[in-house]
Motif scaffolding. Structure first.
Motif, PDB file in Angstrom:
ATOM      1  N   ARG A   1       0.977  -1.154   0.002  1.00  0.00           N
ATOM      2  CA  ARG A   1      -0.005  -0.062   0.003  1.00  0.00           C
ATOM      3  C   ARG A   1       1.069   1.214   0.189  1.00  0.00           C
ATOM      4  NH1 ARG A   1      -5.195  -1.580   0.308  1.00  0.00           N
ATOM      5  NH2 ARG A   1      -5.744  -3.114   1.791  1.00  0.00           N
ATOM      6  N   ARG A   2       1.787   1.357   0.743  1.00  0.00           N
ATOM      7  CA  ARG A   2       2.804   2.566   0.890  1.00  0.00           C
ATOM      8  C   ARG A   2       3.648   2.560  -0.546  1.00  0.00           C
ATOM      9  NH1 ARG A   2       4.297   0.465   6.886  1.00  0.00           N
ATOM     10  NH2 ARG A   2       2.519   1.567   7.902  1.00  0.00           N
ATOM     11  N   ASP A   3       3.952   1.550  -0.870  1.00  0.00           N
ATOM     12  CA  ASP A   3       4.592   1.772  -2.289  1.00  0.00           C
ATOM     13  C   ASP A   3       3.621   2.203  -3.232  1.00  0.00           C
ATOM     14  OD1 ASP A   3       7.097   0.889  -0.994  1.00  0.00           O
ATOM     15  OD2 ASP A   3       6.775  -1.306  -2.042  1.00  0.00           O
ATOM     16  N   THR A   4       2.509   1.838  -3.330  1.00  0.00           N
ATOM     17  CA  THR A   4       1.478   2.182  -4.243  1.00  0.00           C
ATOM     18  C   THR A   4       1.176   3.702  -4.003  1.00  0.00           C
ATOM     19  OG1 THR A   4       0.403  -0.258  -4.224  1.00  0.00           O
ATOM     20  CG2 THR A   4      -0.788   1.756  -5.180  1.00  0.00           C
ATOM     21  N   ALA A   5       1.163   3.894  -2.894  1.00  0.00           N
ATOM     22  CA  ALA A   5       0.726   5.408  -2.597  1.00  0.00           C
ATOM     23  C   ALA A   5       2.115   6.374  -3.210  1.00  0.00           C
ATOM     24  CB  ALA A   5       0.744   5.639  -1.061  1.00  0.00           C
ATOM     25  N   ASP A   6       3.168   5.787  -2.906  1.00  0.00           N
ATOM     26  CA  ASP A   6       4.330   6.468  -3.628  1.00  0.00           C
ATOM     27  C   ASP A   6       4.194   6.769  -5.131  1.00  0.00           C
ATOM     28  OD1 ASP A   6       5.354   7.097  -1.174  1.00  0.00           O
ATOM     29  OD2 ASP A   6       6.887   5.426  -1.140  1.00  0.00           O
ATOM     30  N   ARG A   7       3.923   5.542  -5.781  1.00  0.00           N
ATOM     31  CA  ARG A   7       3.824   5.447  -7.262  1.00  0.00           C
ATOM     32  C   ARG A   7       2.896   6.366  -7.843  1.00  0.00           C
ATOM     33  NH1 ARG A   7       0.927   0.554 -10.532  1.00  0.00           N
ATOM     34  NH2 ARG A   7       1.124   1.556 -12.604  1.00  0.00           N
ATOM     35  N   LEU A   8       1.553   6.322  -6.803  1.00  0.00           N
ATOM     36  CA  LEU A   8       0.636   7.322  -7.425  1.00  0.00           C
ATOM     37  C   LEU A   8       1.001   9.038  -7.485  1.00  0.00           C
ATOM     38  CD1 LEU A   8      -2.648   5.609  -5.908  1.00  0.00           C
ATOM     39  CD2 LEU A   8      -1.567   5.261  -8.149  1.00  0.00           C
TER      40      LEU A   8
END
Length: 288
Positions: free
Chosen positions: A145-152
């Motif tokens: 989830r945190r990696d996805t947040a950074d990606r977005l």
């Protein structure tokens, strides 16, 4: 601080409050708003903060007094917790002078509904928990989830939206229901990356609601798409087994969004549930 933001408030009668999932907005409930408004209920569907037409307001991430910068120079997401979302909804309903209601949510919206029950159980007369799960994230899931947040924040929503579309709705429905697929894709692409990232970070830290389930004493309908990969039928079965007096409806030929993929079946299941609630007083003669 709570915010009322943008919301739909349609119809008269007993209130049905619907909470959208990530990364969507209140328009995901259009088939239900239209159906249950005609059925004699008042349907309230808010945009969560950071989604739809609601501003991306959130608390900073731990250790930050204000949102910082990513390596790419974008504003960091901070976080929006489920507790904050639940308080926002309570504030909106206070604003609308709605004290008691049936509360429903899909995916993240279902988790917000569980959090709302934790904080404000006396305000709920019935619950709809659709395509959601009660357990906290594993360490691996939190990292994703945190990696996805950074990606977005780095890339925006477009690439992510294309990748997850075949899980949000069943691949066959992408082909056979192009308008639904376009609606889901447009909602995801139109979501604020900052708002979505804030919610992902907050959701990664959510509590485990499994023990709460046995304390949900109001009638509860659990719905899940038969082909849901994000929250499979086994997750719905666990909720239905743990919540006293819960009923389970599995929607065939649907994935994570049965309310859009199979709206007639979804609405029929919800209407049958509401007809059995003394407070709902939904006319049984309404055509499904």
């Amino acid at each position: 601080m709570t915010i009322t933001g943008a919301y739909e408030d349609a119809g008269d009668g007993e209130p049905l409050v619907l909470i959208h999932g990530h990364p969507f907005n209140r328009s995901m409930w259009r088939p239900q708003i239209d159906h249950f408004r005609r059925a004699g209920m008042r349907v309230i569907a808010p945009d969560l903060r950071g989604y739809g037409e609601n501003p991306a307001v959130h608390t900073p991430a731990p250790g930050n007094s204000a949102p910082g910068k990513t390596a790419a120079g974008n504003t960091s997401p901070g976080k929006t917790t489920l507790e904050t979302f639940a308080r926002d909804i309570a504030g909106l309903l206070d604003h609308l002078k709605v004290e008691r209601f049936v509360l429903g949510g899909l995916s993240m919206g279902g988790q917000i509904a569980m959090e709302f029950h934790r904080q404000f159980p006396d305000r709920i007369s019935g619950m709809l928990l659709a395509d959601t799960f009660a357990a906290a994230d594993t360490d691996e899931a939190r990292a994703v989830r945190r990696d996805t947040a950074d990606r977005l924040l780095r890339e925006g929503m477009a690439g992510y939206a294309r990748e997850v579309l075949p899980k949000m709705i069943a691949p066959r429905n992408i082909e056979t229901q192009p308008a639904v697929a376009r609606h889901v894709l447009d909602m995801m692409r139109g979501t604020s990356p900052e708002g979505a990232a804030a919610a992902l970070r907050g959701r990664a830290e959510r509590r485990d609601y499994t023990d709460l389930l046995s304390r949900i004493t109001v009638p509860t309908l659990v719905v899940v798409g038969e082909e849901d990969e994000f929250t499979p039928v086994s997750d719905a079965e666990l909720i239905a087994d743990r919540v006293p007096h819960a009923s389970l409806k599995v929607i065939p030929q649907a994935a994570h969004m049965p309310n859009l993929e199979r709206p007639e079946e979804f609405n029929a299941a919800l209407q049958e549930f509401l007809e059995d609630l003394p407070a709902a007083r939904i006319p049984q003669s309404v055509e499904r």
